[in-house]
Design an enzyme around this catalytic site. Structure first.
Site, PDB file in Angstrom:
ATOM      1  N   GLY A 158       0.833  -1.199   0.000  1.00  0.00           N
ATOM      2  CA  GLY A 158       0.000   0.000   0.000  1.00  0.00           C
ATOM      3  C   GLY A 158       0.865   1.244   0.000  1.00  0.00           C
ATOM      4  O   GLY A 158       1.987   1.228   0.500  1.00  0.00           O
ATOM      5  N   GLN A 176       2.935   9.942   1.326  1.00  0.00           N
ATOM      6  CA  GLN A 176       4.277   9.362   1.437  1.00  0.00           C
ATOM      7  C   GLN A 176       5.212   9.782   0.306  1.00  0.00           C
ATOM      8  O   GLN A 176       6.423   9.650   0.425  1.00  0.00           O
ATOM      9  CB  GLN A 176       4.188   7.832   1.473  1.00  0.00           C
ATOM     10  CG  GLN A 176       3.477   7.305   2.722  1.00  0.00           C
ATOM     11  CD  GLN A 176       3.332   5.800   2.667  1.00  0.00           C
ATOM     12  OE1 GLN A 176       2.371   5.282   2.111  1.00  0.00           O
ATOM     13  NE2 GLN A 176       4.293   5.086   3.229  1.00  0.00           N
ATOM     14  N   CYS A 218       5.677  -0.292   7.144  1.00  0.00           N
ATOM     15  CA  CYS A 218       5.336   0.901   6.372  1.00  0.00           C
ATOM     16  C   CYS A 218       6.563   1.318   5.583  1.00  0.00           C
ATOM     17  O   CYS A 218       7.672   1.314   6.121  1.00  0.00           O
ATOM     18  CB  CYS A 218       4.922   2.024   7.334  1.00  0.00           C
ATOM     19  SG  CYS A 218       4.501   3.561   6.504  1.00  0.00           S
ATOM     20  N   HIS A 250      -4.657   1.710   7.521  1.00  0.00           N
ATOM     21  CA  HIS A 250      -3.265   2.185   7.633  1.00  0.00           C
ATOM     22  C   HIS A 250      -3.007   3.307   6.618  1.00  0.00           C
ATOM     23  O   HIS A 250      -2.462   4.359   6.960  1.00  0.00           O
ATOM     24  CB  HIS A 250      -2.318   0.995   7.409  1.00  0.00           C
ATOM     25  CG  HIS A 250      -0.866   1.347   7.339  1.00  0.00           C
ATOM     26  ND1 HIS A 250       0.070   0.836   8.216  1.00  0.00           N
ATOM     27  CD2 HIS A 250      -0.168   2.153   6.474  1.00  0.00           C
ATOM     28  CE1 HIS A 250       1.273   1.326   7.900  1.00  0.00           C
ATOM     29  NE2 HIS A 250       1.153   2.120   6.846  1.00  0.00           N
ATOM     30  N   HIS A 255      -2.429   7.720   6.815  1.00  0.00           N
ATOM     31  CA  HIS A 255      -1.401   8.573   6.194  1.00  0.00           C
ATOM     32  C   HIS A 255      -2.016   9.880   5.698  1.00  0.00           C
ATOM     33  O   HIS A 255      -1.406  10.941   5.818  1.00  0.00           O
ATOM     34  CB  HIS A 255      -0.759   7.857   4.997  1.00  0.00           C
ATOM     35  CG  HIS A 255       0.339   6.898   5.364  1.00  0.00           C
ATOM     36  ND1 HIS A 255       1.476   7.288   6.038  1.00  0.00           N
ATOM     37  CD2 HIS A 255       0.480   5.575   5.135  1.00  0.00           C
ATOM     38  CE1 HIS A 255       2.273   6.227   6.205  1.00  0.00           C
ATOM     39  NE2 HIS A 255       1.686   5.170   5.671  1.00  0.00           N
TER      40      HIS A 255
HETATM   41 NI    NI Z   1       2.450   3.204   5.641  1.00  0.00          NI
END
Ligand code: NI
Length: 168
Positions: free
Chosen positions: A46, A51, A92, A134, A138
């Site tokens: 993912g 990010q 992550c 999750h 973010h």
């Molecule tokens: Ni993550």
């Protein structure tokens, strides 16, 4: 397509809140393709736009073994269907090398738009439910390490800061 740089904890840009996607165009399409390529290459299951330092409500996920079930969630709205906590060892791409057990509600309903701006809805449990929660975190500037004790989080933070210095 292109491999994008992934921000790493404790980078403060990971704490920014994402805004809704409003334009469904070629740029968005290219960003989605680049995010999949970056995620598959990492490898990960993912990736949230946050990010890659793009603060838009955009998530890509693929939990399949053969990496052939790409899922795109744009402007996702998550509703918890079953609060029962389910634990997974989470990792992550923004916290490389660390896996910790996190408990999250076991079943969610997601309303989102696809890459063409078409609305869809799905109910899911298991790994996909965990992964969606999750990634959605973010978009709200939250990381899985926030669910750990401050002692554990601090230990991971200082080790990553040290690793970043050594590789700089
Ligand atoms: Ni993550």
């Amino acid at each position: 397509m292109a491999i994008l740089d992934i921000l790493e904890f404790p980078d403060l840009r990971l704490r920014k809140k994402a805004s809704p996607v409003t334009e469904f165009n070629e740029t968005l399409s290219k960003t989605i393709d680049d995010m999949f390529e970056t995620m598959y290459e990492a490898p990960g299951i993912g990736l949230a736009a946050t990010q890659i330092n793009l603060h838009k409500q955009l998530i890509v996920i693929d939990i399949s073994d053969n990496k052939d079930e790409p899922l795109v969630f744009i402007n996702p709205q998550i509703e918890i269907i079953d609060q029962t906590p389910e634990e997974y060892d989470e990792g992550c791409l923004s916290v490389p090398g660390y896996y910790e057990t996190v408990a999250r509600p076991r079943m969610v309903r997601v309303k989102a738009l696809d890459r063409n701006g078409q609305a869809f809805e799905m109910e899911t449990d298991g790994l996909l439910a965990t992964c969606i929660q999750h990634e959605n975190d973010h978009l709200n500037g939250k990381l899985f390490v926030d669910y750990l004790s401050s002692l554990k989080r601090e230990r991971i933070r200082s080790k990553l800061v040290k690793a970043h210095k050594e590789s700089a």
